[in-house]
Design a protein around this motif. Structure first.
Motif, PDB file in Angstrom:
ATOM      1  N   UNK A  44       0.800  -1.096  -0.191  1.00 52.56           N
ATOM      2  CA  UNK A  44       0.425   0.027  -0.262  1.00 52.56           C
ATOM      3  C   UNK A  44       0.307   1.281  -0.318  1.00 52.56           C
ATOM      4  N   UNK A  45       0.474   2.140  -0.909  1.00 55.65           N
ATOM      5  CA  UNK A  45       1.025   3.514  -0.642  1.00 55.65           C
ATOM      6  C   UNK A  45       0.941   3.842   0.231  1.00 55.65           C
ATOM      7  N   UNK A  46       2.479   4.851   1.109  1.00 53.88           N
ATOM      8  CA  UNK A  46       2.047   5.382   2.074  1.00 53.88           C
ATOM      9  C   UNK A  46       1.452   6.955   1.744  1.00 53.88           C
ATOM     10  N   UNK A  47       0.418   7.781   2.475  1.00 56.54           N
ATOM     11  CA  UNK A  47      -0.770   8.383   3.127  1.00 56.54           C
ATOM     12  C   UNK A  47       0.160  10.278   2.953  1.00 56.54           C
ATOM     13  N   UNK A  48       0.284  10.835   1.614  1.00 56.46           N
ATOM     14  CA  UNK A  48       1.009  12.261   0.825  1.00 56.46           C
ATOM     15  C   UNK A  48       0.848  12.282   2.691  1.00 56.46           C
ATOM     16  N   UNK A  49       1.913  13.347   2.812  1.00 59.57           N
ATOM     17  CA  UNK A  49       2.598  14.038   4.484  1.00 59.57           C
ATOM     18  C   UNK A  49       1.011  15.579   4.284  1.00 59.57           C
ATOM     19  N   UNK A  50       0.677  15.871   3.318  1.00 58.61           N
ATOM     20  CA  UNK A  50      -0.211  16.799   3.304  1.00 58.61           C
ATOM     21  C   UNK A  50      -1.754  16.672   3.866  1.00 58.61           C
ATOM     22  N   UNK A 109       4.387   7.598  11.417  1.00 62.72           N
ATOM     23  CA  UNK A 109       4.221   9.307  11.965  1.00 62.72           C
ATOM     24  C   UNK A 109       6.046   9.607  10.578  1.00 62.72           C
ATOM     25  N   UNK A 110       7.114   8.435  10.723  1.00 61.93           N
ATOM     26  CA  UNK A 110       8.260   8.507  10.713  1.00 61.93           C
ATOM     27  C   UNK A 110       7.905   8.730   8.575  1.00 61.93           C
ATOM     28  N   UNK A 111       7.501   7.589   9.010  1.00 60.43           N
ATOM     29  CA  UNK A 111       7.275   7.146   6.777  1.00 60.43           C
ATOM     30  C   UNK A 111       6.610   7.701   6.514  1.00 60.43           C
ATOM     31  N   UNK A 112       4.983   8.499   7.145  1.00 57.99           N
ATOM     32  CA  UNK A 112       4.752   9.206   5.927  1.00 57.99           C
ATOM     33  C   UNK A 112       4.806  10.667   6.426  1.00 57.99           C
ATOM     34  N   UNK A 113       4.788  11.521   7.387  1.00 58.10           N
ATOM     35  CA  UNK A 113       5.167  12.982   7.406  1.00 58.10           C
ATOM     36  C   UNK A 113       6.475  13.821   7.058  1.00 58.10           C
ATOM     37  N   UNK A 114       7.755  11.865   6.927  1.00 64.20           N
ATOM     38  CA  UNK A 114       9.047  13.162   6.453  1.00 64.20           C
ATOM     39  C   UNK A 114       9.663  14.207   6.764  1.00 64.20           C
ATOM     40  N   UNK A 115       9.641  14.800   5.970  1.00 62.33           N
ATOM     41  CA  UNK A 115      10.482  16.372   6.777  1.00 62.33           C
ATOM     42  C   UNK A 115       9.328  16.877   7.546  1.00 62.33           C
ATOM     43  N   UNK A 116       7.692  16.567   7.055  1.00 64.83           N
ATOM     44  CA  UNK A 116       7.187  17.291   7.685  1.00 64.83           C
ATOM     45  C   UNK A 116       6.003  17.654   8.791  1.00 64.83           C
ATOM     46  N   UNK A 117       7.402  17.028   9.877  1.00 61.35           N
ATOM     47  CA  UNK A 117       7.362  16.455  11.361  1.00 61.35           C
ATOM     48  C   UNK A 117       6.566  17.232  12.041  1.00 61.35           C
ATOM     49  N   UNK A 118       7.516  18.135  12.338  1.00 60.17           N
ATOM     50  CA  UNK A 118       7.168  19.819  13.290  1.00 60.17           C
ATOM     51  C   UNK A 118       5.750  20.242  12.610  1.00 60.17           C
TER      52      UNK A 118
END
Length: 336
Positions: A259-265, A289-298
């Motif tokens: 399954x493709x991860x959810x887009x961060x936004x 959190x890490x796999x889906x949000x990546x650089x947008x975690x904050x």
């Protein structure tokens, strides 16, 4: 000839401001309003985050709750949940071991407290705790942790009878986690070895025993937005004190492994809408959190969340705790 609307997003923002003001004044959101929020266009998404943060700030302040979890019994689960690396139906390389000793659970709690966590959750694989001795061991561990450490103790042990829920409460358990996982209309595609109604029964026992309820779900399992809304309102009915938000982190060997991860936004949009539905509740960002949000975690905190899992998850690695603590500090927030 009518002039062209130079900023077609304005109408959406007017509607968003009106809905936000109503939530801030104490009103509950309606299905019609949530539908408007989910239809906000990409250029308006940061306005949605700002609104969710305003709601979070009013009702939850600038604090961040931290929860550490321990995989107290791993693998060999009889249930066939499509997302789970610990299911015996799925072909994964997850470690399999019996329930940890009371001493091991206590040591894990001590480590959690040193990371800054205020909550410590004991999690076991399997549909329920069947052995009476195992259940007694968990109750003893809960009592010991509560008496010697400054931690609120949670548990996620699968299905509970009312008697078990009351026993955990007496032992000092603060909160119990039992997720809906997904919408009722999708549930049979995710799991067939137990039913959605079985999950409801445990949730009702937890509430009746006087424990705080931690109840949410997993997003990114192929559900539609209509099914997300279905789950949102099912959760609202139970009024949990904490809403854990998990996003699928596909594990090879599971039915959802490709399954493709959810887009961060999209992740952040779901989080923000949940803040509108649950203005006063703790909204906890958990697995994926890490796999889906990546650089947008904050941005998860600026989109309305006020809690997260710190450290490793059940079968996957998390961020180093010091990295997450620095992120919270850099955002001008503080650990409760």
């Amino acid at each position: 000839m009518k002039p062209k609307n130079q900023n077609p997003g304005n109408l959406n923002n007017v509607s968003l401001n009106k809905i936000t003001d109503e939530i801030l004044s104490g009103k509950s959101i309606t299905l019609e309003q949530i539908n408007k929020l989910k239809e906000l266009r990409e250029e308006d998404i940061y306005s949605l985050f700002n609104a969710a943060y305003a709601i979070r700030k009013k009702f939850r302040g600038k604090k961040v709750e931290l929860c550490a979890i321990t995989n107290a019994r791993s693998g060999a689960c009889s249930e066939n949940c499509a997302f789970c690396a610990q299911s015996s139906w799925n072909k994964t390389k997850v470690k399999v071991y019996p329930l940890l000793s009371e001493d091991e659970l206590f040591k894990n709690a001590e480590r959690a407290q040193k990371t800054g966590a205020g909550y410590f959750c004991i999690v076991t694989s399997g549909r329920r705790i069947q052995e009476k001795e195992d259940f007694r061991k968990i109750c003893k561990a809960v009592s010991r942790i509560r008496s010697k450490l400054k931690l609120n103790v949670d548990a996620s042990l699968g299905e509970l009878s009312l008697e078990q829920a009351k026993a955990l409460k007496s032992a000092g358990l603060f909160r119990y986690n039992h997720n809906l996982e997904t919408a009722q209309s999708l549930y049979s595609e995710v799991c067939t070895t137990h039913t959605y109604s079985d999950r409801i029964r445990t949730i009702e026992n937890v509430k009746q025993a006087g424990l705080e309820l931690c109840c949410g779900g997993i997003f990114g399992m192929g559900e539609s937005w209509a099914q997300r809304l279905e789950m949102f309102f099912a959760l609202k009915k139970f009024n949990p004190e904490c809403v854990p938000v998990n996003f699928l982190n596909p594990v090879a060997g599971t039915r959802l492994g490709r399954q493709k991860p959810v887009f961060p936004l999209e992740f952040l949009k779901i989080t923000a809408i949940l803040r509108f539905i649950f203005p006063r509740q703790e909204i906890k960002i958990c697995g994926g959190r890490e796999a889906n949000l990546r650089s947008l975690q904050p941005l998860m905190f600026l989109a309305g969340a006020d809690s997260m899992i710190i450290g490793d998850y059940l079968t996957t690695k998390g961020n180093p705790p010091q990295s997450d603590l620095k992120m919270i500090q850099d955002l001008g927030l503080f650990v409760n």
